[in-house]
Design an enzyme around this catalytic site. Structure first.
Site, PDB file in Angstrom:
ATOM      1  N   LYS A 186     -40.211  -1.411  15.020  1.00 33.11           N
ATOM      2  CA  LYS A 186     -39.633  -0.108  14.706  1.00 33.11           C
ATOM      3  C   LYS A 186     -40.290   1.000  15.535  1.00 33.11           C
ATOM      4  O   LYS A 186     -39.635   1.981  15.908  1.00 33.11           O
ATOM      5  CB  LYS A 186     -39.752   0.177  13.209  1.00 33.11           C
ATOM      6  CG  LYS A 186     -38.918  -0.785  12.354  1.00 33.11           C
ATOM      7  CD  LYS A 186     -37.425  -0.708  12.704  1.00 33.11           C
ATOM      8  CE  LYS A 186     -36.546  -1.475  11.735  1.00 33.11           C
ATOM      9  NZ  LYS A 186     -35.113  -1.344  12.035  1.00 33.11           N
ATOM     10  N   ILE A 188     -35.871   1.441   0.353  1.00 39.00           N
ATOM     11  CA  ILE A 188     -34.466   1.503  -0.053  1.00 39.00           C
ATOM     12  C   ILE A 188     -34.092   0.182  -0.729  1.00 39.00           C
ATOM     13  O   ILE A 188     -34.419  -0.902  -0.215  1.00 39.00           O
ATOM     14  CB  ILE A 188     -33.541   1.730   1.175  1.00 39.00           C
ATOM     15  CG1 ILE A 188     -34.038   2.901   2.045  1.00 39.00           C
ATOM     16  CG2 ILE A 188     -32.091   1.929   0.719  1.00 39.00           C
ATOM     17  CD1 ILE A 188     -33.955   4.259   1.437  1.00 39.00           C
ATOM     18  N   ALA A 241     -44.254  -2.925  14.590  1.00 41.44           N
ATOM     19  CA  ALA A 241     -44.208  -2.858  16.061  1.00 41.44           C
ATOM     20  C   ALA A 241     -42.766  -2.738  16.550  1.00 41.44           C
ATOM     21  O   ALA A 241     -42.462  -1.980  17.482  1.00 41.44           O
ATOM     22  CB  ALA A 241     -44.867  -4.103  16.652  1.00 41.44           C
ATOM     23  N   TYR A 259     -43.016  -6.197  12.217  1.00 42.14           N
ATOM     24  CA  TYR A 259     -41.891  -5.313  11.858  1.00 42.14           C
ATOM     25  C   TYR A 259     -42.224  -3.876  12.273  1.00 42.14           C
ATOM     26  O   TYR A 259     -41.390  -3.175  12.868  1.00 42.14           O
ATOM     27  CB  TYR A 259     -41.650  -5.396  10.352  1.00 42.14           C
ATOM     28  CG  TYR A 259     -40.529  -4.513   9.847  1.00 42.14           C
ATOM     29  CD1 TYR A 259     -39.197  -4.890   9.968  1.00 42.14           C
ATOM     30  CD2 TYR A 259     -40.816  -3.296   9.221  1.00 42.14           C
ATOM     31  CE1 TYR A 259     -38.178  -4.076   9.483  1.00 42.14           C
ATOM     32  CE2 TYR A 259     -39.804  -2.482   8.738  1.00 42.14           C
ATOM     33  CZ  TYR A 259     -38.481  -2.872   8.878  1.00 42.14           C
ATOM     34  OH  TYR A 259     -37.471  -2.059   8.407  1.00 42.14           O
ATOM     35  N   VAL A 305     -26.836  -9.288  17.553  1.00 42.23           N
ATOM     36  CA  VAL A 305     -27.194  -8.167  18.436  1.00 42.23           C
ATOM     37  C   VAL A 305     -28.324  -8.525  19.407  1.00 42.23           C
ATOM     38  O   VAL A 305     -28.547  -7.792  20.376  1.00 42.23           O
ATOM     39  CB  VAL A 305     -27.571  -6.895  17.642  1.00 42.23           C
ATOM     40  CG1 VAL A 305     -26.391  -6.359  16.861  1.00 42.23           C
ATOM     41  CG2 VAL A 305     -28.788  -7.127  16.749  1.00 42.23           C
ATOM     42  N   GLY A 347     -24.912  -4.443  11.748  1.00 45.64           N
ATOM     43  CA  GLY A 347     -25.450  -4.836  10.442  1.00 45.64           C
ATOM     44  C   GLY A 347     -24.723  -4.129   9.312  1.00 45.64           C
ATOM     45  O   GLY A 347     -25.347  -3.643   8.357  1.00 45.64           O
ATOM     46  N   ALA A 348     -23.391  -4.105   9.413  1.00 39.65           N
ATOM     47  CA  ALA A 348     -22.587  -3.302   8.469  1.00 39.65           C
ATOM     48  C   ALA A 348     -22.060  -4.120   7.295  1.00 39.65           C
ATOM     49  O   ALA A 348     -21.234  -3.636   6.541  1.00 39.65           O
ATOM     50  CB  ALA A 348     -21.422  -2.653   9.219  1.00 39.65           C
ATOM     51  N   SER A 349     -22.531  -5.347   7.130  1.00 35.78           N
ATOM     52  CA  SER A 349     -21.974  -6.184   6.058  1.00 35.78           C
ATOM     53  C   SER A 349     -22.518  -5.819   4.686  1.00 35.78           C
ATOM     54  O   SER A 349     -21.899  -6.115   3.678  1.00 35.78           O
ATOM     55  CB  SER A 349     -22.266  -7.656   6.349  1.00 35.78           C
ATOM     56  OG  SER A 349     -23.658  -7.876   6.319  1.00 35.78           O
ATOM     57  N   ARG A 350     -23.679  -5.209   4.654  1.00 34.95           N
ATOM     58  CA  ARG A 350     -24.300  -4.919   3.340  1.00 34.95           C
ATOM     59  C   ARG A 350     -25.389  -3.863   3.518  1.00 34.95           C
ATOM     60  O   ARG A 350     -25.667  -3.427   4.640  1.00 34.95           O
ATOM     61  CB  ARG A 350     -24.903  -6.183   2.733  1.00 34.95           C
ATOM     62  CG  ARG A 350     -25.897  -6.892   3.623  1.00 34.95           C
ATOM     63  CD  ARG A 350     -26.315  -8.240   3.003  1.00 34.95           C
ATOM     64  NE  ARG A 350     -26.747  -9.201   3.994  1.00 34.95           N
ATOM     65  CZ  ARG A 350     -28.000  -9.335   4.436  1.00 34.95           C
ATOM     66  NH1 ARG A 350     -28.947  -8.558   3.980  1.00 34.95           N
ATOM     67  NH2 ARG A 350     -28.294 -10.246   5.346  1.00 34.95           N
TER      68      ARG A 350
HETATM   69  P1  NAP Z   1     -30.168  -5.907   4.800  1.00 36.97           P
HETATM   70  O1  NAP Z   1     -29.606  -5.579   3.474  1.00 36.97           O
HETATM   71  O2  NAP Z   1     -31.002  -7.127   4.935  1.00 36.97           O
HETATM   72  O3  NAP Z   1     -28.960  -5.935   5.860  1.00 36.97           O
HETATM   73  C1  NAP Z   1     -29.231  -6.272   7.189  1.00 36.97           C
HETATM   74  C2  NAP Z   1     -27.963  -6.237   7.971  1.00 36.97           C
HETATM   75  O4  NAP Z   1     -28.278  -6.577   9.341  1.00 36.97           O
HETATM   76  C3  NAP Z   1     -26.913  -7.215   7.498  1.00 36.97           C
HETATM   77  O5  NAP Z   1     -25.653  -6.622   7.651  1.00 36.97           O
HETATM   78  C4  NAP Z   1     -27.046  -8.376   8.483  1.00 36.97           C
HETATM   79  O6  NAP Z   1     -25.822  -9.042   8.714  1.00 36.97           O
HETATM   80  C5  NAP Z   1     -27.418  -7.624   9.747  1.00 36.97           C
HETATM   81  N1  NAP Z   1     -28.069  -8.453  10.741  1.00 36.97           N
HETATM   82  C6  NAP Z   1     -29.232  -9.135  10.635  1.00 36.97           C
HETATM   83  N2  NAP Z   1     -29.516  -9.760  11.779  1.00 36.97           N
HETATM   84  C7  NAP Z   1     -28.492  -9.474  12.641  1.00 36.97           C
HETATM   85  C8  NAP Z   1     -28.208  -9.820  13.978  1.00 36.97           C
HETATM   86  N3  NAP Z   1     -29.044 -10.610  14.685  1.00 36.97           N
HETATM   87  N4  NAP Z   1     -27.077  -9.356  14.546  1.00 36.97           N
HETATM   88  C9  NAP Z   1     -26.223  -8.571  13.841  1.00 36.97           C
HETATM   89  N5  NAP Z   1     -26.446  -8.193  12.561  1.00 36.97           N
HETATM   90  C10 NAP Z   1     -27.569  -8.659  11.973  1.00 36.97           C
HETATM   91  O7  NAP Z   1     -31.093  -4.724   5.342  1.00 36.97           O
HETATM   92  P2  NAP Z   1     -31.112  -3.143   5.028  1.00 36.97           P
HETATM   93  O8  NAP Z   1     -32.198  -2.903   4.075  1.00 36.97           O
HETATM   94  O9  NAP Z   1     -29.761  -2.639   4.769  1.00 36.97           O
HETATM   95  O10 NAP Z   1     -31.642  -2.631   6.456  1.00 36.97           O
HETATM   96  C11 NAP Z   1     -30.826  -1.982   7.401  1.00 36.97           C
HETATM   97  C12 NAP Z   1     -31.734  -1.329   8.440  1.00 36.97           C
HETATM   98  O11 NAP Z   1     -32.576  -0.371   7.797  1.00 36.97           O
HETATM   99  C13 NAP Z   1     -32.652  -2.322   9.148  1.00 36.97           C
HETATM  100  O12 NAP Z   1     -32.790  -1.967  10.504  1.00 36.97           O
HETATM  101  C14 NAP Z   1     -33.962  -2.121   8.425  1.00 36.97           C
HETATM  102  O13 NAP Z   1     -35.063  -2.482   9.232  1.00 36.97           O
HETATM  103  C15 NAP Z   1     -33.918  -0.643   8.136  1.00 36.97           C
HETATM  104  N6  NAP Z   1     -34.793  -0.235   7.044  1.00 36.97           N
HETATM  105  C16 NAP Z   1     -34.614  -0.727   5.778  1.00 36.97           C
HETATM  106  C17 NAP Z   1     -35.469  -0.290   4.761  1.00 36.97           C
HETATM  107  C18 NAP Z   1     -35.342  -0.763   3.333  1.00 36.97           C
HETATM  108  O14 NAP Z   1     -36.224  -0.454   2.505  1.00 36.97           O
HETATM  109  N7  NAP Z   1     -34.297  -1.458   2.963  1.00 36.97           N
HETATM  110  C19 NAP Z   1     -36.504   0.623   5.043  1.00 36.97           C
HETATM  111  C20 NAP Z   1     -36.635   1.089   6.339  1.00 36.97           C
HETATM  112  C21 NAP Z   1     -35.784   0.655   7.334  1.00 36.97           C
HETATM  113  P3  NAP Z   1     -25.377 -10.355   7.867  1.00 36.97           P
HETATM  114  O15 NAP Z   1     -25.090  -9.905   6.470  1.00 36.97           O
HETATM  115  O16 NAP Z   1     -24.120 -10.781   8.583  1.00 36.97           O
HETATM  116  O17 NAP Z   1     -26.521 -11.306   7.943  1.00 36.97           O
END
Ligand code: NAP
Length: 250
Positions: A159, A188, A157, A155, A64, A11-14
């Site tokens: 995590k 975040i 569950a 969600y 994944v 999930g490194a695209s953004r």
């Molecule tokens: P995000 O901006 O929505 O980015 C999600 C990333 O996961 C994107 O790179 C996406 O790729 C990738 N992805 C989604 N489904 C995938 C799959 N089936 N296979 C491979 N890659 C996949 O989310 P984020 O906020 O950065 O979250 C990153 C992590 O932190 C997640 O595990 C999230 O649950 C956790 N987290 C986030 C927050 C928050 O407040 N943001 C808080 C707690 C935990 P594409 O761009 O190619 O779709």
């Protein structure tokens, strides 16, 4: 062990994953970047910024939650990089909905990516890590897996599953030089984070909940991940660290 450190970040695209990939490159890692092919060039931009630092970056598009795609990705990354020191299971999705009425398909989708995805990617790297006697698994869970909020039971569950998985895997592989730890981000500002932040009143309430008094940025998560990915954490395993500006105190 070679001197060049290597890491794969899912999930490194953004968002948080992009910040982690760039942050590890800044700390001297060559980085394998995973994303799912969504037709954008965001992941290319992350790769370009890493290459500009003089570090290697390769892109592996794979879902994944799909075992065959994960196995192809892992064997291609090992062929190219030779070894993988650290694996950061960051890919995740959040689809909000109350339990009453939640489609079974939504439960499955969230559990498949967030929980099964971490399992599949980790499992595929274990044989090579065991052979080398070295590995750093860093799983991105969430404070939502400890407390959670309405409309996010599935969600939460997923995590909680990641944390339980990590605690037990740490016990299985510790003697082979592999550590397994979790980072639990708070709120975040990312595409996903917007679910909690779109409404100004909700955003203000979350901000007030933090001891530090602000919403997090993706860069705020990098230091904790880099610590668990490094040798500085050699005697730390099976742990979960909240990176939330002070929301959850456990
Ligand atoms: P995000 O901006 O929505 O980015 C999600 C990333 O996961 C994107 O790179 C996406 O790729 C990738 N992805 C989604 N489904 C995938 C799959 N089936 N296979 C491979 N890659 C996949 O989310 P984020 O906020 O950065 O979250 C990153 C992590 O932190 C997640 O595990 C999230 O649950 C956790 N987290 C986030 C927050 C928050 O407040 N943001 C808080 C707690 C935990 P594409 O761009 O190619 O779709």
């Amino acid at each position: 062990m070679t001197n060049t450190r290597t890491a794969l970040v899912t999930g490194a695209s953004r968002g948080i994953g992009a910040a982690i990939a760039i942050g590890l490159a800044e700390r001297g890692y060559d980085v394998a970047l995973n994303g799912i092919d969504d037709g954008t060039s965001e992941i290319e931009k992350v790769a370009d910024s890493i290459r500009l630092m003089g570090r290697r970056a390769e892109i592996y598009l794979a879902d994944v939650s799909d075992k065959a795609q994960v196995q192809r990705m892992v064997s291609a990354a090992l062929n190219t990089f030779g070894h993988m020191d650290a694996v950061v299971n960051n890919a995740g999705i959040l689809i909000a909905g109350e339990v009453d009425g939640l489609p079974e398909s939504t439960w499955d989708a969230v559990l498949d990516v967030n929980a099964k995805g971490s399992f599949l990617v980790t499992q595929a790297f274990l044989p090579s890590m065991k052979t080398r006697g070295y590995g750093r698994i860093v799983n991105i869970a969430s404070i939502g897996g400890k407390h959670g909020a309405p409309e996010q039971a599935h969600y939460s569950a997923s995590k909680a599953a990641v944390m339980g998985f990590s605690r037990v895997l740490a016990q299985e592989v510790g003697k082979q030089g592999i550590t397994v730890n979790c980072v639990c981000p708070g709120i975040i500002m990312t595409e996903m984070g917007r679910v909690n932040l779109e409404d100004a009143a909700v955003r203000g309430a979350w901000q007030d909940k933090t001891a530090i008094g602000r919403i997090g940025n993706p860069d705020d998560v990098v230091g904790a991940v880099a610590f668990f990915a490094s040798d500085e954490s050699a005697f730390v395993t099976g742990q979960t660290l909240n990176v939330d500006g002070g929301i959850v105190f456990s």
